[in-house]
Design an enzyme around this catalytic site. Sequence first.
Site, short mmCIF file in Angstrom:
data_model
loop_
_atom_site.label_atom_id
_atom_site.label_comp_id
_atom_site.label_asym_id
_atom_site.label_seq_id
_atom_site.Cartn_x
_atom_site.Cartn_y
_atom_site.Cartn_z
N CYS A 172 -6.09 1.68 5.94
CA CYS A 172 -6.66 0.40 6.39
C CYS A 172 -5.99 0.02 7.71
CB CYS A 172 -6.43 -0.66 5.31
SG CYS A 172 -4.75 -1.33 5.28
N GLU A 199 1.01 3.83 1.86
CA GLU A 199 1.54 4.21 3.17
C GLU A 199 2.73 3.35 3.57
OE1 GLU A 199 -1.59 3.43 2.30
OE2 GLU A 199 -3.04 4.13 3.78
N HIS A 246 0.86 -1.19 0.00
CA HIS A 246 0.00 0.00 0.00
C HIS A 246 0.90 1.24 0.00
CE1 HIS A 246 -3.92 -1.93 1.76
NE2 HIS A 246 -3.50 -2.55 0.68
N CYS A 267 -2.13 -0.44 7.50
CA CYS A 267 -1.36 0.79 7.39
C CYS A 267 -1.45 1.63 8.67
CB CYS A 267 -1.84 1.60 6.19
SG CYS A 267 -1.46 0.75 4.63
#
Lengths: 154, 154
Positions: free
Chosen positions: B83, B55, B53, B86
């Site tokens: 999410c 992040e 992801h 993260c």
Amino acid sequence: MEFKSHMPEALAQAHEAAARGEVPVGAVLIGADGRVLARAGNRTRELSDPTAHAEILAIREGCRLLGSERLPGTRLWVTLEPCPMCAAAISAARIEVLYYGADDPRMGGVRYGARVFDHPQCHHRPEIIDGISAGESRQLLLEFFRGLRGNGNL
Amino acid sequence: MEFKSHMPEALAQAHEAAARGEVPVGAVLIGADGRVLARAGNRTRELSDPTAHAEILAIREGCRLLGSERLPGTRLWVTLEPCPMCAAAISAARIEVLYYGADDPRMGGVRYGARVFDHPQCHHRPEIIDGISAGESRQLLLEFFRGLRGNGNL
């Protein structure tokens, strides 16, 4: 189907992590064919990477080997209750079964805390089998933190 | 101290992710000195890595640059509510401020779902500033998923 516990291998990874000065958590990822896909222990300090938990390293290695961001049919053995980061990664990877050792009331995100699998926002919940070799897993952590802090409070 | 929004750069990363066929989320990590440490967009498909992801990629890059598994004093700009994976990584990295764009009722783990920062098991909660350029962030996601699914339901 014959059932083989892979917790001894996960615990071996945890012991190796402790020897490297890392929090002693280990993980083993088993492929759909029953073979070991990846073994890992924590390496956050060595790699200067807060995401380098045993579970994340095993998932990333398994995904690399299979060339896929999803791992259906696989099973992950971990010595400790995963934290929310690892629990969410386990869900994202579509791992079928999560076996873990000791509960982690202090940092866990499965039975404790964020309980990542228990919300509608979690789109895949693995089967969960916990408490496997929990005493040995917990003892390893207690000894590690006792060495660091001079006491055994987790 | 002059305040500069880095959301336009995060949105640019999200646009680039969409162009690569990835879920359009972007992140920018700002160092304690105010300079950009890392920029990233989602790359889960390209890298076959469910943890890639925006992040996580930005955090890993920032940690690599600083040679540390913690990033005190840093600020992370993300186009979408993180999410649980993260959010927990943001906490583990000790990021000081999290700025995000659109809420994510479907996958989020900050305001929705696991609410990772809202449990005693979360040992560092960043300051959180949300709703920045939320309309543009959400529009980008809607267009992406409309293209994939033929409708705009997230």
